[in-house]
Design a protein around this motif. Sequence first.
Motif, PDB file in Angstrom:
ATOM      1  N   LEU A  66     -12.265  17.563  10.561  1.00  0.00           N
ATOM      2  CA  LEU A  66     -12.463  17.295  11.616  1.00  0.00           C
ATOM      3  C   LEU A  66     -13.736  16.771  12.308  1.00  0.00           C
ATOM      4  O   LEU A  66     -14.803  15.954  11.860  1.00  0.00           O
ATOM      5  N   ASP A  67     -13.262  16.160  13.645  1.00  0.00           N
ATOM      6  CA  ASP A  67     -13.923  15.590  14.247  1.00  0.00           C
ATOM      7  C   ASP A  67     -14.630  16.041  15.579  1.00  0.00           C
ATOM      8  O   ASP A  67     -14.492  16.162  16.490  1.00  0.00           O
ATOM      9  N   LEU A  68     -16.440  16.564  14.960  1.00  0.00           N
ATOM     10  CA  LEU A  68     -16.714  17.698  16.302  1.00  0.00           C
ATOM     11  C   LEU A  68     -17.435  16.679  17.111  1.00  0.00           C
ATOM     12  O   LEU A  68     -18.756  16.166  16.880  1.00  0.00           O
ATOM     13  N   LYS A  81      -8.461   4.954  10.208  1.00  0.00           N
ATOM     14  CA  LYS A  81      -8.415   3.054   9.053  1.00  0.00           C
ATOM     15  C   LYS A  81      -8.847   3.152   7.817  1.00  0.00           C
ATOM     16  O   LYS A  81      -8.298   2.541   7.459  1.00  0.00           O
ATOM     17  N   GLY A  82      -9.623   4.586   7.735  1.00  0.00           N
ATOM     18  CA  GLY A  82      -9.972   4.468   6.052  1.00  0.00           C
ATOM     19  C   GLY A  82      -9.200   5.404   5.067  1.00  0.00           C
ATOM     20  O   GLY A  82      -9.589   5.423   4.302  1.00  0.00           O
ATOM     21  N   GLY A  83      -8.554   6.029   6.221  1.00  0.00           N
ATOM     22  CA  GLY A  83      -7.443   7.075   4.814  1.00  0.00           C
ATOM     23  C   GLY A  83      -7.195   7.811   4.976  1.00  0.00           C
ATOM     24  O   GLY A  83      -6.750   8.811   4.331  1.00  0.00           O
ATOM     25  N   TYR A  84      -8.169   9.168   6.239  1.00  0.00           N
ATOM     26  CA  TYR A  84      -8.727   9.671   6.346  1.00  0.00           C
ATOM     27  C   TYR A  84      -7.755  10.724   7.284  1.00  0.00           C
ATOM     28  O   TYR A  84      -7.083   9.871   7.975  1.00  0.00           O
ATOM     29  N   LYS A  85      -7.056  12.197   6.793  1.00  0.00           N
ATOM     30  CA  LYS A  85      -6.402  13.010   8.540  1.00  0.00           C
ATOM     31  C   LYS A  85      -7.272  13.352   8.693  1.00  0.00           C
ATOM     32  O   LYS A  85      -7.905  14.792   9.002  1.00  0.00           O
ATOM     33  N   VAL A  86      -7.018  13.062  10.297  1.00  0.00           N
ATOM     34  CA  VAL A  86      -8.874  13.496  11.436  1.00  0.00           C
ATOM     35  C   VAL A  86      -7.774  14.215  12.992  1.00  0.00           C
ATOM     36  O   VAL A  86      -6.688  13.889  13.090  1.00  0.00           O
ATOM     37  N   VAL A  87      -8.258  15.152  12.248  1.00  0.00           N
ATOM     38  CA  VAL A  87      -8.165  15.730  14.470  1.00  0.00           C
ATOM     39  C   VAL A  87      -9.843  15.522  14.659  1.00  0.00           C
ATOM     40  O   VAL A  87     -11.269  16.566  14.657  1.00  0.00           O
ATOM     41  N   GLY A  88      -9.633  15.247  16.158  1.00  0.00           N
ATOM     42  CA  GLY A  88     -10.679  15.507  16.829  1.00  0.00           C
ATOM     43  C   GLY A  88     -11.400  16.316  18.017  1.00  0.00           C
ATOM     44  O   GLY A  88      -9.728  16.549  18.735  1.00  0.00           O
ATOM     45  N   VAL A  89     -12.150  16.681  18.157  1.00  0.00           N
ATOM     46  CA  VAL A  89     -12.205  17.712  19.120  1.00  0.00           C
ATOM     47  C   VAL A  89     -13.087  17.543  19.860  1.00  0.00           C
ATOM     48  O   VAL A  89     -14.423  17.197  20.076  1.00  0.00           O
ATOM     49  N   ASP A  90     -13.267  17.388  21.382  1.00  0.00           N
ATOM     50  CA  ASP A  90     -14.347  17.664  22.428  1.00  0.00           C
ATOM     51  C   ASP A  90     -13.652  18.383  23.604  1.00  0.00           C
ATOM     52  O   ASP A  90     -12.344  18.128  23.888  1.00  0.00           O
ATOM     53  N   ALA A  91     -15.321  18.603  24.668  1.00  0.00           N
ATOM     54  CA  ALA A  91     -14.975  19.506  25.244  1.00  0.00           C
ATOM     55  C   ALA A  91     -14.788  18.592  27.075  1.00  0.00           C
ATOM     56  O   ALA A  91     -14.464  19.227  28.085  1.00  0.00           O
ATOM     57  N   ASP A  92     -14.341  17.289  27.052  1.00  0.00           N
ATOM     58  CA  ASP A  92     -14.101  16.681  27.797  1.00  0.00           C
ATOM     59  C   ASP A  92     -13.033  15.811  27.604  1.00  0.00           C
ATOM     60  O   ASP A  92     -12.039  15.745  27.833  1.00  0.00           O
ATOM     61  N   ARG A  93     -12.366  15.862  28.682  1.00  0.00           N
ATOM     62  CA  ARG A  93     -10.844  16.122  29.653  1.00  0.00           C
ATOM     63  C   ARG A  93     -10.604  14.575  29.218  1.00  0.00           C
ATOM     64  O   ARG A  93     -10.125  13.854  28.810  1.00  0.00           O
ATOM     65  N   ARG A  94     -11.282  13.897  30.060  1.00  0.00           N
ATOM     66  CA  ARG A  94     -11.156  12.532  30.383  1.00  0.00           C
ATOM     67  C   ARG A  94     -11.389  11.548  28.800  1.00  0.00           C
ATOM     68  O   ARG A  94     -10.661  10.844  28.977  1.00  0.00           O
ATOM     69  N   MET A  95     -12.289  12.314  28.050  1.00  0.00           N
ATOM     70  CA  MET A  95     -13.100  11.513  26.775  1.00  0.00           C
ATOM     71  C   MET A  95     -11.733  11.505  25.656  1.00  0.00           C
ATOM     72  O   MET A  95     -11.119  10.719  25.344  1.00  0.00           O
ATOM     73  N   VAL A  96     -11.052  12.743  25.961  1.00  0.00           N
ATOM     74  CA  VAL A  96     -10.078  13.985  24.855  1.00  0.00           C
ATOM     75  C   VAL A  96      -8.467  12.430  25.609  1.00  0.00           C
ATOM     76  O   VAL A  96      -7.459  12.275  24.819  1.00  0.00           O
ATOM     77  N   PHE A 121      -9.543  22.798   6.558  1.00  0.00           N
ATOM     78  CA  PHE A 121     -10.284  20.965   7.036  1.00  0.00           C
ATOM     79  C   PHE A 121     -11.187  21.097   4.995  1.00  0.00           C
ATOM     80  O   PHE A 121     -11.156  22.214   4.681  1.00  0.00           O
ATOM     81  N   ASP A 122     -11.076  19.473   5.015  1.00  0.00           N
ATOM     82  CA  ASP A 122     -11.279  19.663   3.724  1.00  0.00           C
ATOM     83  C   ASP A 122     -13.263  19.442   4.053  1.00  0.00           C
ATOM     84  O   ASP A 122     -14.351  19.728   3.466  1.00  0.00           O
ATOM     85  N   ALA A 123     -13.191  18.820   5.913  1.00  0.00           N
ATOM     86  CA  ALA A 123     -15.127  17.774   5.647  1.00  0.00           C
ATOM     87  C   ALA A 123     -14.824  18.701   7.787  1.00  0.00           C
ATOM     88  O   ALA A 123     -13.980  17.862   8.261  1.00  0.00           O
TER      89      ALA A 123
END
Length: 292
Positions: A66-68, A81-96, A121-123
């Motif tokens: 989880l990329d918080l 790119k490093g091989g992780y399965k990532v979910v990113g979360v952000d509170a700004d609509r334009r950034m998302v 999540f593992d991390a």
Amino acid sequence: SQRMRNHCRGAFVLSQMLRGSFLVTRTSRRCAQQWDPDRYRDETGFVATLGQPLLEALPSPPLRVLDLGCGEGALTAELVKGGYKVVGVDADRRMVDAAVGRGLDARLGDGQRLNFQDGEFDACLSNAALHWMRDHDAVLGGVSKALKPGGLFVGECGGQGNVQGVRNALATIAEKRGLDEADLCPWNFPSPDAFEALLRAHGFVDVAVSHFDRPVPMNDPRQFLRIFGDAYFDAVRRKDGTSVDAVCDEFQAILQDHLLPVETVEGGETGYLIDYVRLRWSAVKKGTKRNE
């Protein structure tokens, strides 16, 4: 646990300043920070580089991470790119939207109200975003719930004392108008002791927290205010109609009373040293229940 206060004096550019993408919950007179993904990307191009120590702290992939506070996805992309399965979360609509446009799994959400499944999540990694989330108790509760037992939580954000000289200058501007800078401030810069205690209260062990100075020379500190100062601009505008440009000029005029002058890296011009302070942590979730 590990706590330290180092004095780093390297010349960092503005792009290494505060990275934060979480909207602040509207309380009292605070205004939510707004973000321009293109400007943010252009003016903070070293975000992924700054996040490398956090990436290096993660176990080897494959892991679900989880990329918080993912912002426009610069660090998220490095993780993928490093091989992780990532979910990113952000509170700004334009950034998302910008992160999704890069082909990333990025979702709109408030870090203070995470609603992932238990142990999804593992991390969890968070780079320069947590200081934009005022309720750290709620954030850590959500992170703990989302992590598997043994899951790793690593991150860095502004720490206690961060940009205090900038805040002192802003306090002078605010006080002239009968405003309280502490009420307007959109950030929560935790102390290392308080943050460590909060991590432990949410079931984290093997906690390591460091607190260190990272002074940053800037040719034009008004640029810092333009990128991160929406809460202050909004309050002053509503109080007496002063424009953003005028507030920035007023800010520049009093900086010598609050910041150290320095010869910056850009053409030998004279600028100011922004008193930037970081909090970095690493912690492991012990079990499935708080305080277990």
